[in-house]
Scaffold this active site. Sequence first.
Site, PDB file in Angstrom:
ATOM      1  N   LYS A  16       0.099   4.269  -0.278  1.00 49.53           N
ATOM      2  CA  LYS A  16      -0.529   5.455   0.331  1.00 49.53           C
ATOM      3  C   LYS A  16      -0.287   6.686  -0.565  1.00 49.53           C
ATOM      4  O   LYS A  16      -0.257   6.544  -1.780  1.00 49.53           O
ATOM      5  CB  LYS A  16      -0.028   5.641   1.764  1.00 49.53           C
ATOM      6  N   GLU A  26      -5.072  -4.878  10.666  1.00 50.79           N
ATOM      7  CA  GLU A  26      -4.043  -3.849  10.839  1.00 50.79           C
ATOM      8  C   GLU A  26      -4.295  -3.097  12.141  1.00 50.79           C
ATOM      9  O   GLU A  26      -5.072  -2.135  12.156  1.00 50.79           O
ATOM     10  CB  GLU A  26      -4.086  -2.858   9.674  1.00 50.79           C
ATOM     11  N   SER A  60       3.805  -2.152  10.299  1.00 48.18           N
ATOM     12  CA  SER A  60       5.260  -2.232  10.477  1.00 48.18           C
ATOM     13  C   SER A  60       5.851  -3.578  10.043  1.00 48.18           C
ATOM     14  O   SER A  60       6.787  -4.083  10.671  1.00 48.18           O
ATOM     15  CB  SER A  60       5.641  -1.907  11.922  1.00 48.18           C
ATOM     16  N   ASN A  99       0.872  -1.182   0.000  1.00 49.86           N
ATOM     17  CA  ASN A  99       0.000   0.000   0.000  1.00 49.86           C
ATOM     18  C   ASN A  99       0.907   1.230   0.000  1.00 49.86           C
ATOM     19  O   ASN A  99       1.492   1.563   1.018  1.00 49.86           O
ATOM     20  CB  ASN A  99      -0.892  -0.034   1.253  1.00 49.86           C
ATOM     21  N   GLY A 147       2.866   2.314  10.780  1.00 53.33           N
ATOM     22  CA  GLY A 147       3.818   3.412  10.631  1.00 53.33           C
ATOM     23  C   GLY A 147       4.573   3.757  11.909  1.00 53.33           C
ATOM     24  O   GLY A 147       5.219   4.797  11.990  1.00 53.33           O
ATOM     25  N   GLU A 160      -6.760   4.592   7.960  1.00 55.10           N
ATOM     26  CA  GLU A 160      -6.551   6.019   7.663  1.00 55.10           C
ATOM     27  C   GLU A 160      -7.789   6.623   7.024  1.00 55.10           C
ATOM     28  O   GLU A 160      -8.093   7.800   7.229  1.00 55.10           O
ATOM     29  CB  GLU A 160      -5.303   6.191   6.773  1.00 55.10           C
TER      30      GLU A 160
HETATM   31  P1  13P Z   1       3.294   0.383   7.676  1.00 57.15           P
HETATM   32  O1  13P Z   1       3.776  -0.896   7.043  1.00 57.15           O
HETATM   33  O2  13P Z   1       4.015   1.595   7.170  1.00 57.15           O
HETATM   34  O3  13P Z   1       3.197   0.286   9.146  1.00 57.15           O
HETATM   35  O4  13P Z   1       1.775   0.591   7.139  1.00 57.15           O
HETATM   36  C1  13P Z   1       0.862  -0.442   7.259  1.00 57.15           C
HETATM   37  C2  13P Z   1      -0.360  -0.105   6.488  1.00 57.15           C
HETATM   38  O5  13P Z   1      -1.110   0.776   6.868  1.00 57.15           O
HETATM   39  C3  13P Z   1      -0.615  -0.843   5.250  1.00 57.15           C
HETATM   40  O6  13P Z   1      -1.895  -0.605   4.776  1.00 57.15           O
END
Ligand code: 13P
Length: 259
Positions: free
Chosen positions: A14, A170, A216, A12, A176, A100
């Site tokens: 983002k 998640e 993460s 992802n 993050g 998010e």
């Molecule tokens: P991270 O791997 O940066 O923690 O993000 C996870 C995420 O939100 C994937 O959709």
Amino acid sequence: MKALRRPLIAGNWKLNKTVKEAVELVTLLKRLLADCQDVDVVVCPPFTALGEVSELLIESEIRLGAQDLYWEEKGAFTGEVSGSLLKDAGASFVIVGHSERRQFFHETHETVHKKTKAALKSGLVPIVCVGETLKEREADKTFEVLEAQIKGALTGLGREEVEGLAVAYEPVWAIGTGKVATPAQAEEAHVFIRTQILREFGEDVAAALRLLYGGSVKPDNTAELMREPDIDGALVGGASLEAQSFSAIVKNAAGAALK
Ligand code: 13P
């Protein structure tokens, strides 16, 4: 049971990557993952890069996903993108209900449900995201939250529809933050989710459904997560933005799944 489910690793991206950067990343990924056949790999760039990335992936096993969709097919919905437009742009997966989006864009159980249905109707595989916040976990509400999110997204769908989708657990506190859930914490949540699916949709659907962990995920924690019986893949944020780390995650997942 695990052996029947093909691992799925989705990146992802983002709100990251220009078209040029997206093309560079996917060009590298194609090279690094050319002989990796035991895992389904999906990249989810921003909408603006879907077309170019799709062209690049024509001769590749790597699949294309989007990060969101709107439930209406077409019409006066300024700024929105429908499942059929994503299909047309070359996507075969779409992330739905990411935390998010729930947090910053006020998505609700109802909108997540509508989007999941719309994705399936367009022939896209939805990756439906669920997960608790730190506050909810500390208040011992993890299972309550997961149950409400799973019911909200999936109740009312047919068995064959649910069989075809993926769910990503998640935990918001792990996204993050560099603070990954332990394999035991993730497995516990996955077992809970699979049991929910079993209750609502029966054993075959629960056994077929792919459950991804997200939060993460990095090359060095992938294998231990993937060795858990109910973790069938990963939804990767930060580490999917670099070809080396994302391809290492895919390879480590493939290695762990074979064991
Ligand atoms: P991270 O791997 O940066 O923690 O993000 C996870 C995420 O939100 C994937 O959709």
